[in-house]
Enzyme design. Structure first.
Site, PDB file in Angstrom:
ATOM      1  N   TYR A  11       0.824  -1.231   0.000  1.00  0.00           N
ATOM      2  CA  TYR A  11       0.000   0.000   0.000  1.00  0.00           C
ATOM      3  C   TYR A  11       0.854   1.277   0.000  1.00  0.00           C
ATOM      4  CZ  TYR A  11      -3.279   3.417   2.135  1.00  0.00           C
ATOM      5  OH  TYR A  11      -4.033   4.519   2.443  1.00  0.00           O
ATOM      6  N   LEU A  33       5.689 -10.592  -1.983  1.00  0.00           N
ATOM      7  CA  LEU A  33       4.264 -10.620  -2.364  1.00  0.00           C
ATOM      8  C   LEU A  33       3.402 -11.337  -1.334  1.00  0.00           C
ATOM      9  CD1 LEU A  33       4.559 -11.219  -6.250  1.00  0.00           C
ATOM     10  CD2 LEU A  33       4.435  -9.044  -5.014  1.00  0.00           C
ATOM     11  N   SER A 125       5.976   3.356  13.443  1.00  0.00           N
ATOM     12  CA  SER A 125       4.547   3.578  13.688  1.00  0.00           C
ATOM     13  C   SER A 125       4.351   4.365  14.972  1.00  0.00           C
ATOM     14  CB  SER A 125       3.867   2.210  13.809  1.00  0.00           C
ATOM     15  OG  SER A 125       2.568   2.353  14.330  1.00  0.00           O
ATOM     16  N   TYR A 150       3.469  -6.933  17.015  1.00  0.00           N
ATOM     17  CA  TYR A 150       3.728  -6.052  15.863  1.00  0.00           C
ATOM     18  C   TYR A 150       4.377  -4.754  16.341  1.00  0.00           C
ATOM     19  CZ  TYR A 150       2.837  -2.323  12.523  1.00  0.00           C
ATOM     20  OH  TYR A 150       2.987  -1.218  11.721  1.00  0.00           O
ATOM     21  N   LYS A 154       8.387  -2.932  15.755  1.00  0.00           N
ATOM     22  CA  LYS A 154       8.740  -1.576  15.327  1.00  0.00           C
ATOM     23  C   LYS A 154       9.637  -0.910  16.359  1.00  0.00           C
ATOM     24  CE  LYS A 154       6.513  -1.652  11.491  1.00  0.00           C
ATOM     25  NZ  LYS A 154       7.307  -1.764  10.254  1.00  0.00           N
ATOM     26  N   ASN A 180      -1.978   7.463  11.013  1.00  0.00           N
ATOM     27  CA  ASN A 180      -2.942   6.530  10.407  1.00  0.00           C
ATOM     28  C   ASN A 180      -3.097   6.793   8.903  1.00  0.00           C
ATOM     29  OD1 ASN A 180      -3.508   6.561  13.361  1.00  0.00           O
ATOM     30  ND2 ASN A 180      -4.981   5.005  12.761  1.00  0.00           N
ATOM     31  N   ARG A 293     -12.343  -1.969  21.636  1.00  0.00           N
ATOM     32  CA  ARG A 293     -11.416  -3.011  21.171  1.00  0.00           C
ATOM     33  C   ARG A 293     -10.217  -3.040  22.117  1.00  0.00           C
ATOM     34  NH1 ARG A 293      -8.995  -2.236  15.164  1.00  0.00           N
ATOM     35  NH2 ARG A 293      -7.971  -0.478  16.196  1.00  0.00           N
TER      36      ARG A 293
HETATM   37  P1  NAD Z   1       1.593  -3.683   3.053  1.00  0.00           P
HETATM   38  O1  NAD Z   1       1.364  -5.006   3.667  1.00  0.00           O
HETATM   39  O2  NAD Z   1       0.628  -3.200   2.022  1.00  0.00           O
HETATM   40  O3  NAD Z   1       3.072  -3.622   2.430  1.00  0.00           O
HETATM   41  C1  NAD Z   1       4.145  -4.347   2.973  1.00  0.00           C
HETATM   42  C2  NAD Z   1       4.801  -5.102   1.841  1.00  0.00           C
HETATM   43  O4  NAD Z   1       5.912  -5.846   2.363  1.00  0.00           O
HETATM   44  C3  NAD Z   1       3.861  -6.111   1.177  1.00  0.00           C
HETATM   45  O5  NAD Z   1       3.888  -5.905  -0.228  1.00  0.00           O
HETATM   46  C4  NAD Z   1       4.446  -7.474   1.562  1.00  0.00           C
HETATM   47  O6  NAD Z   1       4.246  -8.443   0.546  1.00  0.00           O
HETATM   48  C5  NAD Z   1       5.905  -7.128   1.772  1.00  0.00           C
HETATM   49  N1  NAD Z   1       6.626  -8.020   2.691  1.00  0.00           N
HETATM   50  C6  NAD Z   1       6.248  -8.414   3.930  1.00  0.00           C
HETATM   51  N2  NAD Z   1       7.179  -9.222   4.454  1.00  0.00           N
HETATM   52  C7  NAD Z   1       8.176  -9.333   3.528  1.00  0.00           C
HETATM   53  C8  NAD Z   1       9.411 -10.043   3.484  1.00  0.00           C
HETATM   54  N3  NAD Z   1       9.802 -10.825   4.498  1.00  0.00           N
HETATM   55  N4  NAD Z   1      10.179  -9.924   2.382  1.00  0.00           N
HETATM   56  C9  NAD Z   1       9.793  -9.152   1.333  1.00  0.00           C
HETATM   57  N5  NAD Z   1       8.630  -8.478   1.322  1.00  0.00           N
HETATM   58  C10 NAD Z   1       7.834  -8.570   2.414  1.00  0.00           C
HETATM   59  O7  NAD Z   1       1.711  -2.617   4.239  1.00  0.00           O
HETATM   60  P2  NAD Z   1       1.761  -1.035   4.195  1.00  0.00           P
HETATM   61  O8  NAD Z   1       0.519  -0.528   4.793  1.00  0.00           O
HETATM   62  O9  NAD Z   1       2.183  -0.568   2.864  1.00  0.00           O
HETATM   63  O10 NAD Z   1       2.924  -0.786   5.252  1.00  0.00           O
HETATM   64  C11 NAD Z   1       4.269  -0.608   4.871  1.00  0.00           C
HETATM   65  C12 NAD Z   1       5.122  -0.512   6.125  1.00  0.00           C
HETATM   66  O11 NAD Z   1       4.648   0.569   6.916  1.00  0.00           O
HETATM   67  C13 NAD Z   1       5.065  -1.750   7.018  1.00  0.00           C
HETATM   68  O12 NAD Z   1       6.346  -1.967   7.560  1.00  0.00           O
HETATM   69  C14 NAD Z   1       4.085  -1.357   8.094  1.00  0.00           C
HETATM   70  O13 NAD Z   1       4.322  -2.054   9.281  1.00  0.00           O
HETATM   71  C15 NAD Z   1       4.384   0.108   8.242  1.00  0.00           C
HETATM   72  N6  NAD Z   1       3.265   0.864   8.801  1.00  0.00           N
HETATM   73  C16 NAD Z   1       2.044   0.809   8.190  1.00  0.00           C
HETATM   74  C17 NAD Z   1       0.969   1.495   8.726  1.00  0.00           C
HETATM   75  C18 NAD Z   1      -0.399   1.430   8.075  1.00  0.00           C
HETATM   76  O14 NAD Z   1      -1.373   1.801   8.705  1.00  0.00           O
HETATM   77  N7  NAD Z   1      -0.533   0.985   6.834  1.00  0.00           N
HETATM   78  C19 NAD Z   1       1.135   2.259   9.889  1.00  0.00           C
HETATM   79  C20 NAD Z   1       2.404   2.315  10.482  1.00  0.00           C
HETATM   80  C21 NAD Z   1       3.465   1.609   9.927  1.00  0.00           C
HETATM   81  C1  UD1 Z   2      -3.927   0.389  14.403  1.00  0.00           C
HETATM   82  C2  UD1 Z   2      -2.945  -0.433  15.192  1.00  0.00           C
HETATM   83  C3  UD1 Z   2      -1.582   0.214  15.158  1.00  0.00           C
HETATM   84  C4  UD1 Z   2      -1.157   0.497  13.721  1.00  0.00           C
HETATM   85  C5  UD1 Z   2      -2.232   1.366  13.067  1.00  0.00           C
HETATM   86  C6  UD1 Z   2      -1.944   1.716  11.653  1.00  0.00           C
HETATM   87  C7  UD1 Z   2      -4.323  -1.500  16.941  1.00  0.00           C
HETATM   88  C8  UD1 Z   2      -4.592  -1.591  18.413  1.00  0.00           C
HETATM   89  N1  UD1 Z   2      -3.394  -0.593  16.568  1.00  0.00           N
HETATM   90  O1  UD1 Z   2      -4.037   1.643  15.034  1.00  0.00           O
HETATM   91  O2  UD1 Z   2      -0.625  -0.618  15.772  1.00  0.00           O
HETATM   92  O3  UD1 Z   2       0.098   1.145  13.683  1.00  0.00           O
HETATM   93  O4  UD1 Z   2      -3.462   0.636  13.107  1.00  0.00           O
HETATM   94  O5  UD1 Z   2      -2.049   0.577  10.845  1.00  0.00           O
HETATM   95  O6  UD1 Z   2      -4.897  -2.218  16.148  1.00  0.00           O
HETATM   96  N2  UD1 Z   2     -12.259   1.390  14.604  1.00  0.00           N
HETATM   97  C9  UD1 Z   2     -13.607   1.119  14.689  1.00  0.00           C
HETATM   98  N3  UD1 Z   2     -14.099   0.112  13.921  1.00  0.00           N
HETATM   99  C10 UD1 Z   2     -13.333  -0.635  13.078  1.00  0.00           C
HETATM  100  C11 UD1 Z   2     -11.949  -0.337  12.998  1.00  0.00           C
HETATM  101  C12 UD1 Z   2     -11.444   0.675  13.792  1.00  0.00           C
HETATM  102  O7  UD1 Z   2     -14.332   1.767  15.435  1.00  0.00           O
HETATM  103  O8  UD1 Z   2     -13.853  -1.556  12.421  1.00  0.00           O
HETATM  104  C13 UD1 Z   2     -11.721   2.516  15.416  1.00  0.00           C
HETATM  105  C14 UD1 Z   2     -10.646   2.114  16.405  1.00  0.00           C
HETATM  106  O9  UD1 Z   2     -11.202   1.736  17.619  1.00  0.00           O
HETATM  107  C15 UD1 Z   2      -9.819   3.409  16.477  1.00  0.00           C
HETATM  108  C16 UD1 Z   2      -9.948   4.006  15.067  1.00  0.00           C
HETATM  109  O10 UD1 Z   2     -11.122   3.412  14.507  1.00  0.00           O
HETATM  110  O11 UD1 Z   2     -10.397   4.300  17.393  1.00  0.00           O
HETATM  111  C17 UD1 Z   2      -8.772   3.708  14.172  1.00  0.00           C
HETATM  112  O12 UD1 Z   2      -8.529   2.300  14.181  1.00  0.00           O
HETATM  113  P1  UD1 Z   2      -7.451   1.618  13.226  1.00  0.00           P
HETATM  114  O13 UD1 Z   2      -7.661   2.055  11.829  1.00  0.00           O
HETATM  115  O14 UD1 Z   2      -7.453   0.162  13.491  1.00  0.00           O
HETATM  116  O15 UD1 Z   2      -6.069   2.273  13.682  1.00  0.00           O
HETATM  117  P2  UD1 Z   2      -5.407   2.350  15.157  1.00  0.00           P
HETATM  118  O16 UD1 Z   2      -6.198   1.628  16.161  1.00  0.00           O
HETATM  119  O17 UD1 Z   2      -5.098   3.776  15.404  1.00  0.00           O
END
Ligand code: NAD
Ligand code: UD1
Length: 338
Positions: A11, A33, A125, A150, A154, A180, A293
């Site tokens: 993403y 992938l 994160s 998780y 980080k 987020n 949650r």
């Molecule tokens: P995503 O799952 O869409 O992308 C992660 C990619 O890494 C995927 O394409 C997956 O196939 C690949 N991958 C996973 N393990 C691998 C491995 N061992 N070797 C090679 N490729 C591997 O997730 P995203 O939302 O794009 O997140 C990207 C990064 O940002 C992640 O490290 C995630 O933890 C971090 N992050 C995401 C969020 C969020 O809300 N999306 C929030 C905070 C941090």
């Molecule tokens: C979650 C993860 C966090 C991660 C972040 C970004 C948890 C406890 N934390 O954070 O580690 O870095 O995502 O990927 O899961 N909500 C609803 N209904 C739903 C889904 C969410 O009410 O179906 C609410 C949650 O209670 C929260 C808000 O929406 O208040 C955001 O939730 P979410 O998108 O899961 O993100 P975080 O909880 O902030």
């Protein structure tokens, strides 16, 4: 610069590729992938206007595989997105999470060092702050107790990377703590493509709006917030992608270690997000109040001033663009990339 993008088919990685090329950089993607579809890279190439994005289906734990990628390319820096990110799954499968995220990063950093590539931008994160001691959260806020494996991966990887830099100051380590991420590219061609039932709020909302799920469960309406529902700092994924381009500038001026919050500084509640989505997009999102949650906190938003001061970066998109672009992607791709 020529950038190794691990997890580039995912993403945030796919959106970042577009902004990297727009800023004049080039990239090579390594992704196993496990949570993505190579169609994302095909669409990224189409948006950028290149034949293809160089791609290797390699797991970052596979040292020989990574060595062969580095044998073919010389990288100026790595943007390291690859990792598993499902909070609930990490509680069920801690070993898999520590292995994938931590062991994978150790292998990656070792291979980078072997090839003299000592610049890394790491996807961290807001979860590392735990239940934060201050709101809005600055980077000086102490790290907290994570509620799941998780989050610990980080938190621990931040420490690992800082220790690597401390031992060898040729390294530059930029740690970006994402709040987020939501939204999608304005083309509607790429976006978030969750497997199964979404854990996060925005993909759940879009799946309800498109008719895949009956209603949204709102996890708690008795928090000490303006409407009782949880407050978060949602950030448009294109803004976040540009944050990585800005972070390359810190590397260019040999920052050593740089830690930056990536958020807008605005907190919106669950119901703020639902109401904005309904208003901007003219679609219904039925919801029901459910119990809290486990592990959730009431309020989490940042002070993004440090990134503005030191990287010249700030988020440009607001809540309306976030809900509009999330919906465009979902509406035009109801089955994601499938
Ligand atoms: P995503 O799952 O869409 O992308 C992660 C990619 O890494 C995927 O394409 C997956 O196939 C690949 N991958 C996973 N393990 C691998 C491995 N061992 N070797 C090679 N490729 C591997 O997730 P995203 O939302 O794009 O997140 C990207 C990064 O940002 C992640 O490290 C995630 O933890 C971090 N992050 C995401 C969020 C969020 O809300 N999306 C929030 C905070 C941090
Ligand atoms: C979650 C993860 C966090 C991660 C972040 C970004 C948890 C406890 N934390 O954070 O580690 O870095 O995502 O990927 O899961 N909500 C609803 N209904 C739903 C889904 C969410 O009410 O179906 C609410 C949650 O209670 C929260 C808000 O929406 O208040 C955001 O939730 P979410 O998108 O899961 O993100 P975080 O909880 O902030």
């Amino acid at each position: 610069m020529k950038i190794l993008v691990t997890g580039g088919a995912g993403y945030i990685g796919s959106h970042t590729l577009i902004e990297l090329y727009a800023a004049g950089h080039t990239a090579v993607v390594v992704d196993n992938l496990s949570n993505s579809n190579p169609e994302s890279l095909r669409r990224v190439a189409e948006i950028i206007g290149v034949d293809e994005i160089p791609f290797y289906q390699v797991d970052i734990r596979d040292k020989a595989g990574l060595e062969s990628v580095f044998a073919e390319h010389t990288f100026d820096a790595c943007i390291h997105f690859a990792g598993l990110k499902a909070v609930g799954e990490s509680v069920e499968k801690p070993l898999e999470y520590y292995d994938n995220n931590i062991a994978g990063t150790l292998v990656l950093v070792e291979v980078m060092r072997n090839h003299g590539c000592k610049n890394i931008i790491f996807s961290s994160s807001a979860t590392v702050y735990g239940d934060p001691e201050e709101i809005p959260i600055t980077e000086n806020c102490p790290k907290g107790v994570c509620t799941n494996p998780y989050g610990w991966t980080k938190s621990m990887l931040e420490q690992v990377l800082m220790d690597v830099q401390k031992a060898d100051n040729e390294w530059n380590v930029v740690i970006l703590r994402y709040f987020n991420p939501v939204g999608a590219h304005l083309s509607g061609r790429i976006g978030e493509n969750p497997n199964g039932v979404p854990n996060n709020l925005m993909p759940y909302i879009t799946q309800v709006a498109v008719g895949k799920r009956a209603e949204l469960g709102v996890f708690g309406n008795d928090y000490p917030t303006h409407d009782g529902t949880g407050v978060r700092d949602y950030i448009h994924v294109v803004d976040l992608a540009n944050g990585h381009v800005a972070a390359l500038k810190a590397i260019e001026r040999n920052c050593g270690v740089g830690i930056y919050n990536m958020g807008t500084g605005h907190g919106y509640s669950v119901l703020d997000m639902v109401n904005a989505f309904v208003k901007v997009n003219g679609v219904e999102v039925p919801y029901n109040i459910k119990p809290r949650r486990t592990g959730d906190i009431a309020t989490c938003y940042c002070n993004p001033a440090k990134a503005k001061d030191e990287l010249g970066w700030e988020a440009k998109f607001g809540i309306e663009e976030m809900v509009r672009d999330s919906w465009r992607w979902q509406r035009e791709n109801p089955e994601g990339y499938d």
